[in-house]
Design a protein around this motif. Structure first.
Motif, short mmCIF file in Angstrom:
data_model
loop_
_atom_site.label_atom_id
_atom_site.label_comp_id
_atom_site.label_asym_id
_atom_site.label_seq_id
_atom_site.Cartn_x
_atom_site.Cartn_y
_atom_site.Cartn_z
N LYS A 5 0.83 -1.20 0.00
CA LYS A 5 0.00 0.00 0.00
C LYS A 5 0.87 1.25 0.00
CE LYS A 5 -2.93 -1.51 3.32
NZ LYS A 5 -4.02 -1.42 4.28
N VAL A 6 0.57 2.14 -0.93
CA VAL A 6 1.36 3.36 -1.08
C VAL A 6 0.46 4.58 -0.93
CG1 VAL A 6 2.95 4.62 -2.59
CG2 VAL A 6 2.75 2.13 -2.82
N LEU A 7 0.85 5.48 -0.05
CA LEU A 7 0.12 6.75 0.08
C LEU A 7 0.83 7.79 -0.78
CD1 LEU A 7 -2.11 8.04 2.25
CD2 LEU A 7 -0.09 9.27 2.95
N VAL A 8 0.11 8.37 -1.72
CA VAL A 8 0.69 9.43 -2.55
C VAL A 8 0.12 10.76 -2.07
CG1 VAL A 8 0.88 10.38 -4.89
CG2 VAL A 8 0.98 7.90 -4.55
N ALA A 9 1.00 11.68 -1.70
CA ALA A 9 0.52 12.92 -1.10
C ALA A 9 1.36 14.11 -1.54
CB ALA A 9 0.57 12.79 0.42
N LYS A 10 0.72 15.26 -1.53
CA LYS A 10 1.43 16.50 -1.84
C LYS A 10 1.35 17.42 -0.64
CE LYS A 10 1.30 18.55 -5.72
NZ LYS A 10 2.74 18.52 -6.02
N PRO A 11 2.45 17.52 0.11
CA PRO A 11 2.44 18.43 1.26
C PRO A 11 2.63 19.87 0.82
CG PRO A 11 4.57 17.31 1.10
CD PRO A 11 3.72 16.81 -0.05
N GLY A 12 2.13 20.77 1.62
CA GLY A 12 2.40 22.19 1.39
C GLY A 12 1.51 22.85 0.36
N LEU A 13 1.85 24.08 0.05
CA LEU A 13 1.00 24.90 -0.81
C LEU A 13 1.43 24.78 -2.27
CD1 LEU A 13 0.84 28.03 1.48
CD2 LEU A 13 -0.90 26.27 1.20
N ASP A 14 1.07 23.68 -2.88
CA ASP A 14 1.49 23.45 -4.25
C ASP A 14 0.37 22.66 -4.92
OD1 ASP A 14 2.53 22.34 -6.57
OD2 ASP A 14 3.94 21.04 -5.51
N GLY A 15 -0.21 23.25 -5.93
CA GLY A 15 -1.38 22.62 -6.54
C GLY A 15 -1.08 21.80 -7.77
N HIS A 16 0.19 21.62 -8.09
CA HIS A 16 0.54 20.93 -9.33
C HIS A 16 0.61 19.42 -9.09
CE1 HIS A 16 2.00 25.06 -9.73
NE2 HIS A 16 1.63 24.93 -10.99
N GLY A 19 2.13 15.27 -11.93
CA GLY A 19 3.20 14.30 -11.68
C GLY A 19 2.77 13.24 -10.68
N ALA A 20 2.16 13.71 -9.59
CA ALA A 20 1.72 12.78 -8.54
C ALA A 20 0.67 11.81 -9.09
CB ALA A 20 1.15 13.56 -7.35
N LYS A 21 -0.18 12.33 -9.98
CA LYS A 21 -1.24 11.48 -10.55
C LYS A 21 -0.66 10.45 -11.51
CE LYS A 21 -5.37 14.29 -9.96
NZ LYS A 21 -6.07 15.47 -10.46
N VAL A 22 0.33 10.86 -12.29
CA VAL A 22 0.98 9.93 -13.22
C VAL A 22 1.65 8.82 -12.42
CG1 VAL A 22 2.89 9.67 -14.86
CG2 VAL A 22 1.29 11.57 -15.10
N VAL A 23 2.34 9.21 -11.34
CA VAL A 23 3.01 8.21 -10.51
C VAL A 23 1.97 7.28 -9.86
CG1 VAL A 23 4.39 7.89 -8.41
CG2 VAL A 23 5.07 9.60 -10.11
N ALA A 24 0.87 7.87 -9.38
CA ALA A 24 -0.18 7.06 -8.74
C ALA A 24 -0.69 6.00 -9.71
CB ALA A 24 -1.32 7.96 -8.27
N ARG A 25 -0.94 6.42 -10.93
CA ARG A 25 -1.46 5.49 -11.93
C ARG A 25 -0.43 4.40 -12.25
NH1 ARG A 25 -5.29 4.86 -16.28
NH2 ARG A 25 -4.79 2.70 -16.78
N ALA A 26 0.84 4.81 -12.37
CA ALA A 26 1.88 3.82 -12.68
C ALA A 26 2.02 2.80 -11.55
CB ALA A 26 3.22 4.54 -12.90
N LEU A 27 1.88 3.27 -10.33
CA LEU A 27 1.99 2.36 -9.20
C LEU A 27 0.81 1.41 -9.15
CD1 LEU A 27 3.30 4.76 -6.38
CD2 LEU A 27 4.63 3.27 -7.87
N ARG A 28 -0.35 1.93 -9.50
CA ARG A 28 -1.54 1.06 -9.57
C ARG A 28 -1.33 -0.02 -10.62
NH1 ARG A 28 -7.22 1.42 -12.61
NH2 ARG A 28 -5.77 0.82 -14.22
N ASP A 29 -0.82 0.40 -11.78
CA ASP A 29 -0.61 -0.56 -12.87
C ASP A 29 0.46 -1.59 -12.51
OD1 ASP A 29 -2.56 0.66 -14.30
OD2 ASP A 29 -1.23 1.83 -15.57
#
Lengths: 129, 313
Positions: A5-16, A19-29
């Motif tokens: 199980k992997v938690l993908v998170a973006k800390p702090g004030l950054d809305g971009h 990248g995190a979504k691409v990584v999330a999808r790759a990890l799912r795959d």
């Protein structure tokens, strides 16, 4: 049947978060169970989510430049909560010069732009506890 | 760490989390944990929330949890998302709507992937609910997408089940009419600022009108805009009304007893299935039998008879 199980998170004030979504999808795959938690989170929220979902890996993404403060803070809070076996990795626009410091603070590996997602999968498989 | 001790006596959130992992991954200590906590369960009120993808279930769950916190209750949440049948991986995205619950000690959210249907997701989700119950959460919400039998099974185990629908889904609504809508004790039309809300409301009314089961409890239809926190108080009021109805009519005890029966039957079936998989399906003999069946050398009816006699011996 123990899935990683992997938690993908973006800390702090950054809305971009692309990248995190691409990584999330790759990890799912790659067969991982990915808990995607979205943007603008505090280290406390991330650590608490990691505890509640009992994840094996916390993957942090940051492009705002605050990684030297926020990544170590997440590591510290995870330990405080008794999550000693969690593998913490980071990614984003992170200068090479900052990487040794982050590793010393407990971030196992840092993946910068251009990293093939397969490398992240390999690293997790090789290092997850 | 002694999970049971820490969970029951020291109120450890880490122990609760590790306990759920143990049942989820079928660790060796899972049965022991469940055996020990079982006497401490049966106190929480369980709410099931289901509906089609994109109906706003996670947002609704988040808002309902907050409303219950306002009313002084602690809330456990089990949020279930589907596993990809291709990679075996999953993206569990329910938590994204619930991140500001993370700073509240009176709330605990656990994401679960459906994984394979074998091994019984409903059993594992049920065990997660029991662990939260034993920990002391007063209200437990199980949230899952309303497609597939296993998801419906999970939601059916709740004391109160709410189905969330949204306007503008056209034929999708037709499709779920025959399925999950029938299991709702409450119906909530979310995104009720959208066009088609009145029409959907009429359709829901008609459907309820045609259902002969709704004599003593007729599912109320609430309208919400969960993202703006509109209508949530009324939904929680409806849940509480349903709870009061169940308690006064004695139906709550009936539902819970039926649930225990279902659980035990499922546990027995699961054990039997595993036994058969291990001792019949995964044997070389069985492979040979299948080969002989496919050439029509033998027929399946006597094969089955033989297997059953052998297993029951």
């Amino acid at each position: 049947m123990a899935n990683v199980k992997v938690l993908v998170a973006k800390p702090g004030l950054d809305g971009h978060d692309r990248g995190a979504k691409v990584v999330a999808r790759a990890l799912r795959d790659a067969g991982f169970e990915v808990i995607y938690t979205g943007i603008r989170l505090t280290p406390e929220q991330i650590a608490e989510a990691a505890l509640q979902d009992d994840v094996n890996v916390v993957a942090l993404s940051l492009l705002s430049g605050a990684h030297n403060t926020l990544f170590p803070k997440v590591v510290e809070l995870l330990k405080e909560k008794g999550l000693n076996d969690v593998l913490v990795i980071g990614g984003g626009v992170i200068p090479d010069a900052d990487i040794p410091g982050l590793k010393a603070a407990g971030v196992a590996e840092v993946f910068t732009p251009g990293t093939p997602t397969g490398n992240i999968v390999e690293f997790i498989n090789a290092n997850v506890k | 760490m002694n999970i049971v001790e820490e969970l029951l006596n020291n109120h450890s959130r880490l122990a609760l989390s590790k306990g759920i992992t143990a049942v989820e991954n079928e660790y060796d200590n899972a049965v022991e944990i469940m055996t020990k906590i079982y006497p401490h369960t049966g106190n929480a009120y369980v709410i099931g929330i289901t509906g089609p993808p994109g109906a706003g279930k996670s947002t609704m769950t988040d808002k309902i949890a907050k409303e219950y916190r306002k009313r002084g209750k602690t809330v456990g949440i089990v949020a279930i998302d589907p596993t990809s049948p291709y990679s075996g991986g999953a993206i569990l995205g329910d938590r994204i709507r619930m991140m500001d619950l993370m700073s509240d000690e009176g709330i605990f959210v656990r994401s679960m992937a459906t994984r394979g249907s074998l091994g019984g997701l409903s059993q594992k989700a049920g065990d997660a609910v029991k662990l939260m119950d034993a920990y002391g959460f007063e209200v437990i919400i199980v949230e899952t997408v309303g497609v597939g039998q296993s998801e419906v099974d999970i939601v059916k185990t709740a004391d109160t089940t709410m189905v969330v629908v949204i306007p503008g889904m056209g034929d999708d609504i037709q499709a779920i009419k025959a399925g999950i809508l029938e299991i709702g004790d409450l119906i909530t039309i979310n995104k009720a600022d959208r066009e088609g809300t009145d029409k959907l409301n009429i359709e829901m009314e008609m459907m309820l009108e045609l259902n002969p089961e709704h004599v003593s409890w007729r599912p109320p239809i609430n309208r919400t805009i969960a993202s703006k926190n509109e209508g949530i108080e009324a939904v929680v009021d409806s849940i509480e009304e349903h709870k009061a109805y169940l308690m006064e009519s004695g139906k709550l005890a009936e539902i819970r007893q039926a649930r225990i029966k279902t659980e035990v039957v499922a546990m027995v079936n699961d054990r039997v299935n595993r036994y058969i998989d291990k001792n019949v399906v995964e044997t070389d003999d069985f492979g040979k039998t299948v080969a002989r069946l496919s050439t029509r050398e033998i027929e399946p009816y006597s094969v089955v008879e033989e297997i059953v006699i052998n297993v029951l011996k």
